[in-house]
Design a protein around this motif. Structure first.
Motif, short mmCIF file in Angstrom:
data_model
loop_
_atom_site.label_atom_id
_atom_site.label_comp_id
_atom_site.label_asym_id
_atom_site.label_seq_id
_atom_site.Cartn_x
_atom_site.Cartn_y
_atom_site.Cartn_z
N ASN A 1 -5.91 5.14 0.31
CA ASN A 1 -4.89 4.10 0.25
C ASN A 1 -4.90 3.49 -1.14
O ASN A 1 -5.94 3.07 -1.64
CB ASN A 1 -5.16 3.00 1.28
CG ASN A 1 -5.01 3.49 2.71
OD1 ASN A 1 -4.50 4.58 2.95
ND2 ASN A 1 -5.44 2.68 3.65
N ASP B 1 -3.96 0.45 -2.87
CA ASP B 1 -3.69 -0.91 -2.42
C ASP B 1 -3.47 -1.87 -3.58
O ASP B 1 -4.24 -1.89 -4.56
CB ASP B 1 -4.86 -1.43 -1.59
CG ASP B 1 -4.97 -0.76 -0.23
OD1 ASP B 1 -3.96 -0.24 0.26
OD2 ASP B 1 -6.08 -0.76 0.34
N TRP C 1 -11.75 6.97 2.46
CA TRP C 1 -12.62 7.21 3.62
C TRP C 1 -12.93 8.69 3.71
O TRP C 1 -12.01 9.53 3.63
CB TRP C 1 -11.96 6.77 4.91
CG TRP C 1 -11.67 5.31 5.05
CD1 TRP C 1 -11.78 4.34 4.10
CD2 TRP C 1 -11.16 4.67 6.23
NE1 TRP C 1 -11.39 3.13 4.59
CE2 TRP C 1 -11.01 3.30 5.91
CE3 TRP C 1 -10.84 5.11 7.50
CZ2 TRP C 1 -10.54 2.37 6.83
CZ3 TRP C 1 -10.37 4.18 8.43
CH2 TRP C 1 -10.22 2.83 8.09
N GLN D 1 -8.79 2.82 -1.81
CA GLN D 1 -9.67 2.76 -0.65
C GLN D 1 -9.77 4.18 -0.10
O GLN D 1 -8.77 4.77 0.31
CB GLN D 1 -9.07 1.80 0.38
CG GLN D 1 -9.87 1.68 1.65
CD GLN D 1 -9.18 0.80 2.68
OE1 GLN D 1 -9.59 0.77 3.83
NE2 GLN D 1 -8.12 0.10 2.30
N ILE E 1 -17.29 5.23 3.01
CA ILE E 1 -16.18 4.48 2.44
C ILE E 1 -16.46 4.21 0.96
O ILE E 1 -17.51 3.67 0.61
CB ILE E 1 -15.95 3.16 3.21
CG1 ILE E 1 -15.63 3.47 4.68
CG2 ILE E 1 -14.83 2.35 2.56
CD1 ILE E 1 -15.56 2.25 5.55
N SER F 1 -14.69 2.57 -2.62
CA SER F 1 -13.63 1.76 -3.23
C SER F 1 -13.72 1.91 -4.75
O SER F 1 -14.78 1.71 -5.33
CB SER F 1 -13.77 0.29 -2.84
OG SER F 1 -13.66 0.14 -1.44
N GLU G 1 -13.24 -7.48 2.24
CA GLU G 1 -12.88 -7.15 0.85
C GLU G 1 -11.79 -8.12 0.41
O GLU G 1 -10.73 -8.17 1.04
CB GLU G 1 -12.37 -5.71 0.74
CG GLU G 1 -13.27 -4.65 1.37
CD GLU G 1 -14.58 -4.45 0.63
OE1 GLU G 1 -14.67 -4.86 -0.55
OE2 GLU G 1 -15.51 -3.90 1.24
N SER H 1 0.82 -1.21 0.00
CA SER H 1 0.00 0.00 0.00
C SER H 1 0.85 1.26 0.00
O SER H 1 1.96 1.29 0.56
CB SER H 1 -0.90 0.03 1.25
OG SER H 1 -1.71 -1.11 1.34
N HIS I 1 -16.81 -7.89 -2.30
CA HIS I 1 -17.25 -7.32 -1.02
C HIS I 1 -18.29 -8.22 -0.37
O HIS I 1 -19.17 -8.78 -1.04
CB HIS I 1 -17.87 -5.94 -1.29
CG HIS I 1 -18.65 -5.36 -0.14
ND1 HIS I 1 -18.10 -4.49 0.76
CD2 HIS I 1 -19.94 -5.53 0.25
CE1 HIS I 1 -19.02 -4.14 1.65
NE2 HIS I 1 -20.15 -4.77 1.36
#
Length: 233
Positions: A44, A46, A117, A115, A64, A66, A103, A20, A75
């Motif tokens: 992030n 990832d 937030w 990712q 959140i 993605s 995930e 990450s 998910h």
């Protein structure tokens, strides 16, 4: 005001199954001067190896998102949802009063996803999940508005005054993005290389933009994400 965030200076983690880059303080990377950008708390970048992932864990009071760059993201959550999304697709979850989710990469290739937030505009929302499979060509050389507030007009609506756009800009082309007074934006150069008001960004770099319009010139085919929000939070 523009501030380039070089990916080489970001927080990093290598757990073997997960590698990450952290745009903001997260996990073992802590920088008191880099906790958040407005209501944006986490980005992030990832890389998740095949047949691995994040096992079931809790969240609360966080929006959140993605965004899949490559591969498949599967998910599952305590609300009974289970879905898989691929390149250019988005899943969103309002953790609200509390939710458990997982995930995983159950595909054949390594997964790369962002990712994200975002702080909600208040605590205590009822948990919610959804996903959206955007057509890739809807972002070719134009902004695709993917996420907005509940008062906005994007297909995905979350509990915060924020707008999320994606773009794939062909090499040699240019496009503008407006950031009004009392507004700011965070840009992620996901893939490729571009000039942002003559500042060069390479893949995985970021940029803070405060009350300043930008002109993007693509030096290579560029895949870009922008999160635009109020400067007051």
């Amino acid at each position: 005001m523009l501030k380039k965030i070089d990916n080489k200076n970001m927080g990093m983690s290598d757990l073997g199954w997960l590698r990450s880059k952290f745009h903001f303080s997260f996990a073992e990377y802590y920088n008191p001067n880099n906790i958040n950008f407005g209501v944006l708390r986490v980005i992030n970048d990832d890389l998740v190896e095949v047949n691995t992932g994040f096992d079931t864990h809790p969240h609360r009071d966080m929006e959140i998102i993605s965004y899949v760059v490559d591969g498949e993201l599967t998910h599952g959550d305590s609300m009974g949802n289970k879905n898989t999304i691929t390149r250019g697709h988005v899943q969103y979850m309002s953790a609200g009063t509390g939710v458990y989710h997982s995930e995983h990469n159950l595909g054949k290739d390594r997964l790369r996803f962002l990712q994200i937030w975002i702080f909600p505009d208040k605590q205590g929302y009822k948990p919610n999940y959804g996903d959206y499979r955007f057509d890739w060509n809807k972002r070719e050389n134009k902004w695709l508005h993917m996420v907005s507030s509940k008062d906005g007009d994007a297909p995905i609506k979350i509990n915060q005054d924020i707008n999320v756009y994606s773009l794939e800009l062909e090499e040699g082309k240019e496009i503008n993005f407006q950031v009004d007074e009392r507004r700011q934006a965070y840009l992620v150069q996901i893939e490729g290389k571009a000039l942002i008001n003559s500042i060069e960004l390479e893949d995985r770099d970021g940029m803070e933009i405060v009350e300043e319009d930008i002109l993007i010139h693509s030096k290579e085919n560029s895949h870009i994400l922008i999160l635009e929000m109020s400067k007051e939070n």
